[in-house]
Structures are given as C-alpha cells and as structure tokens.
Scaffold this motif. Structure first.
Motif, PDB file in Angstrom:
ATOM      1  N   ASP B  73     -78.773  -8.107-143.446  1.00  0.00           N
ATOM      2  CA  ASP B  73     -77.774  -8.808-142.637  1.00  0.00           C
ATOM      3  C   ASP B  73     -78.420  -9.791-141.661  1.00  0.00           C
ATOM      4  O   ASP B  73     -77.864 -10.846-141.376  1.00  0.00           O
ATOM      5  CB  ASP B  73     -76.859  -7.819-141.903  1.00  0.00           C
ATOM      6  N   SER B  76     -79.092 -12.948-143.484  1.00  0.00           N
ATOM      7  CA  SER B  76     -77.842 -13.686-143.644  1.00  0.00           C
ATOM      8  C   SER B  76     -77.502 -14.423-142.357  1.00  0.00           C
ATOM      9  O   SER B  76     -77.201 -15.618-142.361  1.00  0.00           O
ATOM     10  CB  SER B  76     -76.733 -12.718-144.018  1.00  0.00           C
ATOM     11  N   ASN B  77     -77.590 -13.685-141.251  1.00  0.00           N
ATOM     12  CA  ASN B  77     -77.217 -14.292-139.975  1.00  0.00           C
ATOM     13  C   ASN B  77     -78.201 -15.363-139.524  1.00  0.00           C
ATOM     14  O   ASN B  77     -77.863 -16.246-138.739  1.00  0.00           O
ATOM     15  CB  ASN B  77     -77.049 -13.199-138.918  1.00  0.00           C
ATOM     16  N   PHE B  97     -59.602 -11.021-144.746  1.00  0.00           N
ATOM     17  CA  PHE B  97     -60.178 -10.155-143.720  1.00  0.00           C
ATOM     18  C   PHE B  97     -61.697 -10.101-143.838  1.00  0.00           C
ATOM     19  O   PHE B  97     -62.430 -10.152-142.848  1.00  0.00           O
ATOM     20  CB  PHE B  97     -59.592  -8.742-143.821  1.00  0.00           C
ATOM     21  N   PHE B  98     -62.154 -10.032-145.061  1.00  0.00           N
ATOM     22  CA  PHE B  98     -63.599 -10.008-145.281  1.00  0.00           C
ATOM     23  C   PHE B  98     -64.248 -11.290-144.770  1.00  0.00           C
ATOM     24  O   PHE B  98     -65.286 -11.263-144.098  1.00  0.00           O
ATOM     25  CB  PHE B  98     -63.890  -9.817-146.772  1.00  0.00           C
ATOM     26  N   LYS B 100     -63.229 -13.272-142.440  1.00  0.00           N
ATOM     27  CA  LYS B 100     -63.209 -13.294-140.989  1.00  0.00           C
ATOM     28  C   LYS B 100     -64.299 -12.388-140.420  1.00  0.00           C
ATOM     29  O   LYS B 100     -64.993 -12.735-139.454  1.00  0.00           O
ATOM     30  CB  LYS B 100     -61.831 -12.824-140.510  1.00  0.00           C
ATOM     31  N   THR B 101     -64.451 -11.225-141.043  1.00  0.00           N
ATOM     32  CA  THR B 101     -65.481 -10.288-140.592  1.00  0.00           C
ATOM     33  C   THR B 101     -66.868 -10.903-140.699  1.00  0.00           C
ATOM     34  O   THR B 101     -67.706 -10.780-139.806  1.00  0.00           O
ATOM     35  CB  THR B 101     -65.421  -8.988-141.426  1.00  0.00           C
ATOM     36  N   ALA B 102     -67.102 -11.593-141.834  1.00  0.00           N
ATOM     37  CA  ALA B 102     -68.420 -12.199-142.048  1.00  0.00           C
ATOM     38  C   ALA B 102     -68.659 -13.330-141.041  1.00  0.00           C
ATOM     39  O   ALA B 102     -69.740 -13.448-140.456  1.00  0.00           O
ATOM     40  CB  ALA B 102     -68.509 -12.712-143.483  1.00  0.00           C
ATOM     41  N   ALA B 105     -69.416 -11.816-137.732  1.00  0.00           N
ATOM     42  CA  ALA B 105     -70.746 -11.192-137.676  1.00  0.00           C
ATOM     43  C   ALA B 105     -71.780 -12.256-137.312  1.00  0.00           C
ATOM     44  O   ALA B 105     -72.659 -12.042-136.470  1.00  0.00           O
ATOM     45  CB  ALA B 105     -71.080 -10.546-139.020  1.00  0.00           C
ATOM     46  N   LYS B 108     -71.305 -13.492-133.677  1.00  0.00           N
ATOM     47  CA  LYS B 108     -71.808 -12.515-132.731  1.00  0.00           C
ATOM     48  C   LYS B 108     -73.329 -12.611-132.643  1.00  0.00           C
ATOM     49  O   LYS B 108     -73.924 -12.567-131.561  1.00  0.00           O
ATOM     50  CB  LYS B 108     -71.390 -11.114-133.182  1.00  0.00           C
ATOM     51  N   GLU B 114     -65.713 -14.389-130.792  1.00  0.00           N
ATOM     52  CA  GLU B 114     -65.084 -14.269-132.107  1.00  0.00           C
ATOM     53  C   GLU B 114     -64.155 -15.439-132.360  1.00  0.00           C
ATOM     54  O   GLU B 114     -63.614 -16.015-131.434  1.00  0.00           O
ATOM     55  CB  GLU B 114     -64.288 -12.966-132.195  1.00  0.00           C
ATOM     56  N   LEU B 162     -69.669 -19.972-143.989  1.00  0.00           N
ATOM     57  CA  LEU B 162     -70.824 -19.472-143.227  1.00  0.00           C
ATOM     58  C   LEU B 162     -71.838 -20.579-142.946  1.00  0.00           C
ATOM     59  O   LEU B 162     -72.738 -20.412-142.133  1.00  0.00           O
ATOM     60  CB  LEU B 162     -71.494 -18.313-143.978  1.00  0.00           C
TER      61      LEU B 162
ATOM     62  N   MET C 439     -73.738  -6.867-146.579  1.00  0.00           N
ATOM     63  CA  MET C 439     -74.836  -7.156-145.659  1.00  0.00           C
ATOM     64  C   MET C 439     -75.381  -8.560-145.894  1.00  0.00           C
ATOM     65  O   MET C 439     -75.813  -9.227-144.967  1.00  0.00           O
ATOM     66  CB  MET C 439     -75.931  -6.102-145.792  1.00  0.00           C
ATOM     67  N   GLN C 440     -75.341  -9.007-147.149  1.00  0.00           N
ATOM     68  CA  GLN C 440     -75.785 -10.382-147.413  1.00  0.00           C
ATOM     69  C   GLN C 440     -74.866 -11.362-146.707  1.00  0.00           C
ATOM     70  O   GLN C 440     -75.238 -12.471-146.387  1.00  0.00           O
ATOM     71  CB  GLN C 440     -75.815 -10.651-148.924  1.00  0.00           C
ATOM     72  N   ARG C 441     -73.650 -10.948-146.424  1.00  0.00           N
ATOM     73  CA  ARG C 441     -72.732 -11.823-145.701  1.00  0.00           C
ATOM     74  C   ARG C 441     -72.822 -11.582-144.194  1.00  0.00           C
ATOM     75  O   ARG C 441     -71.951 -11.990-143.440  1.00  0.00           O
ATOM     76  CB  ARG C 441     -71.296 -11.603-146.187  1.00  0.00           C
ATOM     77  N   LEU C 443     -72.941  -8.530-142.374  1.00  0.00           N
ATOM     78  CA  LEU C 443     -72.459  -7.306-141.723  1.00  0.00           C
ATOM     79  C   LEU C 443     -73.604  -6.295-141.615  1.00  0.00           C
ATOM     80  O   LEU C 443     -74.366  -6.133-142.564  1.00  0.00           O
ATOM     81  CB  LEU C 443     -71.328  -6.662-142.542  1.00  0.00           C
TER      82      LEU C 443
END
Lengths: 355, 248, 485
Positions: B73, B76-77, B97-98, B100-102, B105, B108, B114, B162, C439-441, C443
């Motif tokens: 992660d 990714s970030n 939803f997914f 938005k969560t990504a 993340a 953050k 957010e 992203l 996690m690749q995205r 999280l």
C-alpha cells in the motif's frame, strides 16, 4: 478380548447406541428399535452373473490376525464408533492382502464370515473388490478395514441388499498418494447402518459414494473423513429415495487438521421423498482448522419434479414409467463413477431390475 | 523515476527475473515485450510488492526511495500503480465505494482531507464518461460479473482517479476488442504528461500503435535482451521473438 | 456505503485492541445477596413489587432449573459455571423510586448512555428511535412512550408490564420458550430482572424502530433480561437490540430469553448488534452470552425475521429460532458472527415448519480469526403436514489465519414429500489476491481486510435498519483488528 483399553471400555459401556438413544453420532439410527415390515421379504437375488466376472474369495484365502490395536485409533475426538470397539471385542479377525490375487475383480460374501476382516493393498494395479453384505440379520456390528499403502489404489462396490439388520463399520486408512473409490449400493433393506471412518495421507484421493432406495425401515449412513495431511481430496455423494414410511439418514463430517492445508473437501447428500409418511434426515458437518482449504457441502430434500413427470406424460409415457425413469436417472450418477466397466454394467442392470 | 539494477527474483525457489536492468525517467513511456513465461508479469508483481516473490539480489529505486522496502500500500500511495492483467473480483463491495476508499487512502497518505462527497461524485462521473463506463457499473460490486473489457476499463478508471506517477500496465490489451482497446488507449494517452511515466507490458505490437512508446525493450528468460525505439516493436512483429532474441 | 467508509476512519482513530465501550460507571447500587437460591428469587420479585402469581411462576421455574442439566450440545469449551458466584440483582440506588422524567435520572447514568451513543434525550429521538434502556437490571427510562401510546402501542419494561398488563403477560410469557426448555431458559424465567415488553395492536404499523440498549455494568452481575414482543393481527414492528458491557477481568453471565409472537398477517423484524466485552487477547474475562431467542409465527401469513451481528462476548451460545405454525408463514435468519483472539461462538437457528406453505431462509456468515472457534449450528425441520414448504440455507465461513477453526453443523430433517430443502455451505480463507489488489490501490492491510469482510457480510448487513448498519460495519472491521500479520 477382555484387556480392552479404558477408552474401549468407556465406549462399550457409556456410548452404546443400543442402550443410549441420544448419542449424537447415532442420533437418527435408532438401533434399539425392532421393526418387522410386511414389505420385507428375504428375497435373495441371484449373483451368479457376478461370479462370472469375478474371483470369489474363500475363507481359506484369509489369515487370522489381531486387530486389537485398532481399538484406540480414533480416541482423540468426541466422535468415536461403538461399532468398531464392540466388533473388535466380540469377533475375531481375518486379514487378506489383495496383491496376492492377480484377478482384476474379486468378490467376498461377508455373510460367510463371522469375523472382522482387514484388507491390505500395496500395489497401484487396478482392482475392484465386490463386498456382498446381503441377507444379514444380526444386530451385532462387524468391522471391515482397508489399509492402502503409498501409491496404491482400490475400488470397492458394496452390495447391501435384503438385510434385516446389518450394522457395519468400514475403516479406510490411506497412506500418501493412494486412491480409493468406494461405492455402496443399498436396497430392499429393513434396518441398516454403514459407518465409514477414513483417514487420508498426503495427496490422497477418496471418493465415497452411495445410493439407497426401496428400503423398509431405517437406512443410515454415517461418515467421518479426516484430512490429516496436506493436499488431500475427498468427494462424498449420497443419494437416497425414500417411500413407504421409510427413513433415510445421512450424517457426515469432514474434519480438516490444522496441518492439512490445501484440502479439497466436498460433501453432498440428496434425498427424494416420495410420500409424507417417509423421512429424510441429513447432518452434513464441516470441522475445519486449516485456513487454506476449499471445503463445501450441500444437502437437498425434495420430491420428483412434477414438471418432468408432466413432460413425460405429454409424450405419452404413463406416470409410473416416468417416475421410474426419473428415479433411475437420479441414482445412476453414483453408478457412473465406478471405474470397472463390467461392474458398472452389472450395477446398472441391477438398478433397472430393482426399481 | 524508476531505476532497476541487476534485479533477480524468484517464486517458490524458482528464479524468474535473472538480472534485469531498466531505467525509466519522468515523462517516458516504455514498452516491455516478451513471450509467455519470460517474466513480464512477475516483474509487475515484484515491483508492486506481491507476497510470495523473493528478491534474490539487485535494487529498485523509485523517486529516490528504496522501493523494495515499502509495503504494497505504501508503494501505491507513493504513486506506483499496477493495472492488473486479471483484475480481482470483490463481492459485496460496491465499485464507487471502493474508488472513494482508494482515493482517500492516498489523500490521507499525503496529509490531505478526505474527498468531499460531491466533488467525488463529479470527478468519477467525468472520468467514467471519458472511458464510456456507465454509471450503473459503478453501483455494481467491484469487477463482479464485469466483462473482460469492462474490467480493463475499470483499471484505467482507477488509474486516472489515483493519478500515479508511475503506471505499469500488465497486458491491458489482452481480451479487448478493437473499440475497447481504442477507449483504453485514449484514456492512457490523456494521462500522459511530462511528470509521469508508463511501463506498458504487452505481448503484441497492436497496443503500441495506440500508445506510442518512447522505448521498447524485449525480455526473454528474465532479462532484457534488446532495447530500442518504436521500430523495434515493428521489427519484432515481423520477425518474431525467437529471431530477435537470437540477434540480441 | 458511507458506513464502511466510517468504519475505516474509526479503525484508524482507535488504538489497537481497545474495547471502545470498556468504561464502567461508579454508582451506588442495591444488590441481591450473592448466590442463587429460592430467597434470591423472592428477593428479586419483592424488589420489583411483583404480584403473587409472578412470584409463583418464578419459583416454579427455579424448581425446574434445579432439575435440568446444562445444555451440552454446543461445540464450546465452557468452564464450569458456579451459579452461586453471581449477583442476580443489581439496581442503581437512585432508581429505587422510578424517575418520572429524564431530568430525574442520575447524570452519571446519562453520561454512560451518551458514551454509548444512545439517543436517549428527547431531541435525539427525533431521529426516530424509541429506546427502552436497561441499565443492569432496571429499565431507566422508556422514551417516546406518549407518541406510541397514542397508537395503542405498548412499549415498556417487562416489570411494568407485569403490573399493568397482567393479562397479556399471563397469556404470552413462556408460551414460546417453555420454562422447561433447557436450564438457561429456566434460570432466566426464575431470576429475570428486566427487559422490554412490546405489544402492537391489530392493524398498527409501528412508525419507529423500537430499541433496547443493554449494558452490564456492575461487577459479577448476571444479567437476565426478558423480552416479549407480541404483534397482533395485521401489525408490523421492527425492534433493535444493542449490547455492550464494560471491561472486567471476571467473566460475567448473561442469559436472556426473548419471545416473539406474530399473529395473523403480522410481521416482526428483530435486529441485534451484540458487542459484549469479548475478553482480552489471552482470553481473560469477557461475557458468557447464553441467549434463548425464539419467535412463533402463530397466525397465517405472519413473518418473523432475525438479523444478528455477533462480534462480542467470550462465549456466544445463541440460536434465534422460528416456529412456523401459521400457514404461509415465513421465517428468516440473517447472521454475521465474528470471533477473534480466544472467542468462541456456537450460533445458528432453528426453523420448524408446521403450517402449510411455510418458508424459511437462513444466511449465515461466520468469520474466525486468531485462536477463535466459530460454529454454525442450525436445524431445519419440516413436519409431515407442512406441505409445500421451502427452506434455503447458505452458510459461509471465512478463516483468517491458521490457528482458528470454522465449523458447520446443520440438521436437516424433512417428513414432507411436497417440500423442498436446500442447504449450501462453504469454508475458505480470506482471498490473498483480493487483499493484494486492495493494497495495490493504497489500502493498508487492516482496511483491506475490513473492506473484504464487509463485502462478505453484505447480504446480512443490508437487512439491518440504517442506524444499525453503520454501527455494525464499524464493528466488523474493529473486531478483526490485529488479525492479519
């Protein structure tokens, strides 16, 4: 036989299903009950045809053996078999190595034996053993053991027909990389119970398949399949058709040990209830302690499809014929999984004759 | 941007990447071509940090950081995006939803607030339209019962949301018909700018007609055996992998 | 879906393994003498000023309790319970004289509820939740009463109902769960302290979700609540129950009985989010949760639906069931049970089909992590007269890690040829590739697990009323904290 272990004594005294009717593992079996059905006739059937395609093993082919060490084998779990313990303490035992016979199809008529029997097999040669457990009328359980060595394979066809009372314990011990194909054919029985305890070594495969129909009182199949090593596969399918106030029971457990990763376990019980006097009880159970597994079970209870019967009738086929065809179609899947072609053909004919 | 030096990596004790060097600068698009089993997908998994892949030796530097030390992660970030060859189905999790969560993340991780619900809705709507993704699809469970083309579009949608600095496209063209291929390629081309880079992994030259690479590399048996410009891809199409590898 | 998003925020805000509800309130209380005997039963009845018939009923139940062995069918490792070690009645002193309005309530108690996030204050009730809050053994305040009573709905504590509506209580109490059902049911019948009573009159659709928030506060108190819900002909009610308890080293005992009765065309929806203290990561402390919940679909076309999210308790032993007596009646059971660390759960349902054309549906999702064991145990029984009945059961288990266990024990019994039962069950581990993808995205692993498990449970969670769904989704993620390396 008096020097039973404390576990053995406990099972004999406290877990006797003929006296204690509430034991979970014998929940539906009702062994204490006696039932004399008007429908039940001691209709022995002719298996001369089978003798043409198989080699009939005689008592003289067997050797005496001591199996008392088997008493405690499953003493680690609340689940244990009264049948095994009592038959080991009440009957002497014989053993036979199937590798000593070159014939591809062997036959044993268990009714000629009062002993427990232990079969061993070491080779990977294709061999089918027909076990006739028919016309038995004896409430005393007996045990039949199969010990498969590494890389070996064996096919079993049990013919359980016209029994008044037949209570049998089967134990299947599979060493690594071995394969077992076990098919049980049950019909015209009054009160029978088969128990199957199987333990699977690494990369073993076990098929445990059963069909039962036209029984009179209680038909009970109980299995406990223990996946104790990695990468094992078990496939269990039981199909029953119940009518005339009979009861069919299936109780089965798949147990997966914490080290038995990559287990592939499948269990299916299907019942057809033909009338509302009859009963089907199913308790398929999963007990799983390893996470990297694929285990599933399913169970259905239903009746013959009215739509299918209707379809047959629109094509001019009468209702009874249609029902017979559909019943055979429902059960034949089990027979199809027999590997030996001659035995498969024989079993199909037998099904045709009995329905 | 991304600097891979003498990378060797194994899975289940079998070495797949056997001394690979590759350097990608800001604003560049690299294509990596190779036959089945040459190590293309393994490279994408190693770079994104998938479990089960062991680094035997070598280094990977991403924006001055040791990429191999970071968690999946974190990579990714930090701006590394992998468009999967086979995107995962996640039952019960709504696509929007997914997304938005990504997005959150990453925000953050960057110390940002957010995303506002309205802003998110607008953003996704516009990006989805560009990729001709129906709003209905965003309501469905992530990748569940998506067609092959829809799954790949979904990957590109996630990429555009992203906005990664380094995107790896793992055989994004496989399973796409020509229309979907055009849409996906346009999506990628729109994202291309002087601040980000792409590594396009593909089997065929076809995709490269739409996403024009600055450099083309040929991978065989876990190593880059030949590098060049777009003309190498054309040459490859003509001669095949075996021929090219021989001349390398 | 905003709920799951909050889940993730929530997890981030929490220190790991902190039980959010683990505070206890210092208040003076009145307790029965420790231990269990006839005097305890009499003490409780006297404290509650109960009529003589109720005391008789309790004493009879206590006699039955003494004769019954503890049920032993569950796959649980239950330490021997010494029933003499518990206090069976505990009431905050200031509640001795029942408060007339919220202003009279001990501010400490109100603060406790505030921390729990219960909308006890009148203004919060505008959100549409009427609350009967049980603080240890006495109902603190029953809100929203006026508005409900205008519709003829009775919503009060069971103690009050015994005094005010003796006919209804005599008629229905113990009619679904006989006192002699098993020893925990008998124990509850002897010593139950409080709980809720709901009566929805004929033709009324209860306009708000009714809710009880249970909380065990006092040390070594057994909580034995008793809930009775009667939905008269053509009525509808949705009832929510939430449970938390403070962190204590000792094990606390909770043995509730909940009875539901749906008459002709009535529907009852009962939702539970159970988050009792599960004990620490070594298995010390935590609630023993032995609950008997049973609903009777007495009338034709009636329906009872149970939804439960069980994340707490050291031991959960619970089988919310439906007895489908009326023709065309329906029973549903939607369950999520999560066990982590040393928790044990043995939970499921019983669907008894007696009426014609009855149907039942069971969806169970079990998640096991850490060293926990999680068992689904369920019975589907179709009587011979229950023609054209149907059952569908789906049980899925998820294992996180290889020290835990997941078990499925269905009993499927049919005596009717015109009926249809289908049962499916699967067990698998959490999918590594899904985790990697999330996690690749970007999280982190805990968020990814929370997301995937929430997806796994969605089919059940979507049956919860909105307010509860939010809480439940948070709990799902929180209870799995620390389960992935």
């Amino acid at each position: 036989m008096n020097n039973l272990s404390s576990h053995g004594n406990k099972i004999l005294n406290d877990f006797n299903p003929f006296k204690n009717f509430k034991l979970e593992n014998y929940k539906y079996a009702q062994l204490h009950k006696d039932h004399t059905s008007e429908n039940f006739s001691d209709s022995s059937y002719d298996y001369n045809e089978l003798l043409k395609i198989s080699h009939n093993l005689q008592k003289t082919d067997f050797e005496e053996t001591d199996l008392s060490s088997k008493v405690d084998k499953w003493n680690f779990n609340s689940i244990d078999s009264y049948f095994r313990v009592s038959s080991l303490s009440n009957r002497s035992s014989l053993t036979l190595n199937l590798d000593n016979f070159s014939q591809e199809v062997l036959l044993v008529d268990v009714n000629h034996f009062s002993e427990n029997i232990s079969f061993t097999k070491n080779s990977s040669k294709n061999q089918t053993l027909i076990l006739i457990t028919s016309n038995i009328s004896n409430p005393k359980p007996r045990s039949i053991f199969f010990d498969l060595a590494e890389n070996s394979n064996l096919e079993i066809l049990q013919l359980a027909l016209s029994n008044n009372k037949s209570f049998i314990y089967f134990e299947i011990n599979q060493s690594d990389f071995s394969k077992m194909n076990f098919i049980t054919f049950q019909s015209n029985n009054n009160h029978i119970r088969n128990e199957y305890y199987a333990s699977l070594g690494e990369k073993c495969e076990l098929n445990l398949l059963g069909l039962n129909f036209k029984n009179n009182f209680i038909n009970d199949n109980f299995s406990y399949i223990q996946h104790s090593k990695p990468s094992t596969a078990s496939n269990e399918i039981f199909k029953s058709i119940v009518d005339n106030g009979a009861i069919t029971n299936f109780q089965g457990k798949i147990y997966v040990d914490p080290i038995a990763q990559k287990t592939d376990g499948y269990q299916m019980s299907r019942s057809l209830l033909l009338d509302s006097k009859s009963k089907a009880n199913n308790k398929p159970e999963l007990e799983i302690y390893a996470d990297d597994v694929k285990c599933s079970h399913g169970s259905t209870v239903a009746k013959l499809s009215q739509n299918q019967i209707y379809y047959f009738k629109t094509r001019g086929i009468d209702e009874q014929t249609a029902k017979n065809i559909l019943q055979k179609a429902f059960l034949v899947e089990i027979i199809e999984s027999l590997q030996n072609k001659e035995i498969k053909d024989f079993s199909k004919k037998l099904l045709d004759n009995l329905i | 941007m991304l600097n891979i030096k003498d990378l060797k990596a194994s899975i289940e004790d079998k070495q797949i990447i056997k001394g690979l060097d590759l350097s990608i600068n800001k604003g560049e698009v690299h294509a990596l071509m190779g036959p089945n089993g040459s190590g293309k997908s393994t490279l994408s998994y190693v770079l994104s940090g998938k479990e089960g892949y062991e680094i035997d030796s070598g280094s990977v530097d991403f924006k001055g950081k040791n990429l191999l030390e970071l968690d999946v992660d974190e990579r990714s970030n930090e701006g590394l995006f992998l468009a999967f060859q086979y995107p995962m189905e996640i039952p019960g999790v709504q696509t929007s939803f997914f997304l938005k969560t990504a997005i959150n993340a990453k925000r953050k991780y960057q110390g940002l607030e957010e995303i506002d619900a309205l802003e998110f809705a607008k953003l996704v709507k516009s990006k989805a339209e560009e990729l001709s993704i129906s709003p209905d699809m965003l309501k469905r469970d992530l990748n569940v019962n998506y067609s092959g083309g829809e799954k790949k579009k979904q990957e590109i949608l996630q990429m555009s949301l992203l906005n990664p600095e380094m995107a790896i496209l793992d055989e994004t063209d496989s399973g796409l018909d020509i229309d979907a291929l055009k849409i996906v390629s346009e999506g990628v081309n729109k994202l291309r700018n002087e601040n980000n880079s792409f590594l396009v992994i593909t089997h065929y030259q076809r995709l490269l007609n739409y996403i024009k690479p600055d450099f083309v590399h040929i991978i065989a048996d876990g190593k880059i055996v030949k590098s060049g410009n777009f003309s190498l891809a054309l040459e490859l199409e003509e001669k095949g992998y075996e021929e090219i590898s021989k001349t390398a | 879906m905003a709920a799951t998003e909050q889940t993730i925020k929530q997890v981030n805000n929490l220190g790991s393994n902190d039980y959010k509800y683990g505070f206890s309130t210092e208040i003076d209380d009145i307790k029965s003498p420790k231990g269990l005997n006839e005097d305890t039963v009499k003490f409780i009845s006297a404290q509650k000023n109960e009529p003589e018939w109720m005391l008789e009923w309790r004493l009879n139940a206590f006699k039955v309790f003494n004769k019954l062995p503890e049920p032993n069918w569950a796959k649980l490792n239950i330490p021997k319970i010494n029933f003499q070690d518990y206090y069976y009645y505990s009431s905050p002193k200031s509640l001795k004289d029942k408060p007339k309005s919220l202003d009279e309530i001990d501010p400490d108690i109100l603060k406790t509820y505030e921390k729990l996030g219960i909308p006890l204050q009148e203004q919060k009730l505008l959100s549409g939740v009427a609350v009967d809050a049980v603080f240890d053994s006495v109902s603190v305040a029953t809100t929203y009463k006026k508005q409900l009573s205008d519709l003829g709905i009775i919503f009060c504590s069971i103690s009050e109902a015994i005094k005010t509506y003796p006919d209804l209580i005599k008629k229905y109490l113990g009619s679904v769960i006989p006192v002699s059902d098993h020893s925990f049911a008998a124990l509850n019948s002897a010593v139950f302290t409080d709980g809720s009573f709901v009566y929805i009159p004929e033709g009324v659709r209860c306009p708000v979700e009714l809710s009880t928030y249970f909380r065990i506060n006092a040390i070594n108190t057994g909580q034995f609540e008793r809930t009775l819900i009667v939905a008269d002909k053509d009525s509808y009610v949705s009832y929510l129950e939430g449970c938390t308890a403070p962190m204590r080293d000792e094990n606390q005992l909770h043995a509730a009985n909940v009875e539901l009765i749906a008459l002709e065309n009535a529907e009852i929806k009962y939702s539970t989010v159970q988050n009792w203290y599960p004990g620490d990561s070594e298995g010390k402390g935590g609630i023993y949760n032995f609950v008997t919940k049973r609903g009777a679909c007495r009338g034709n076309n009636s329906k009872i639906s149970w939804t439960q999210v069980e994340t707490g308790s050291a031991i959960t032993w619970k089988y919310p069931s439906c007895i489908l007596q009326g023709d065309n009646s329906k029973g549903e059971f939607y369950s999520v049970a999560i066990t982590n660390n040393r928790q044990q759960a043995d939970t499921g349902t019983k669907m008894i089909h007696i009426g014609k054309n009855t149907s039942s549906k069971i969806i169970s999702k079990g998640i096991s992590a850490g060293y926990a064991n999680n068992t689904y145990r369920g019975l589907v029984n179709i009587h011979s007269k229950a023609s054209k009945s149907r059952n569908f059961t789906q049980c899925d288990s998820l294992l996180i890690g290889n020290k835990c266990g997941a078990h499925t024990v269905p009993y499927i019994e049919s005596s009717n040829s015109d009926s249809m039962i289908e049962h499916e069950a699967t067990t698998s581990k959490i999918n590594e590739d899904q985790l990697f993808y999330c996690m690749q995205r970007g999280l982190n692993s805990e968020d990814a697990v929370g997301l995937i498990v929430n997806g796994f449970c969605k089919e059940v969670l979507q049956h919860l009323p909105m307010e509860f769904a939010v809480e439940a989704q948070k709990l799902v993620a929180i209870s799995l904290e620390g389960s992935v390396g």
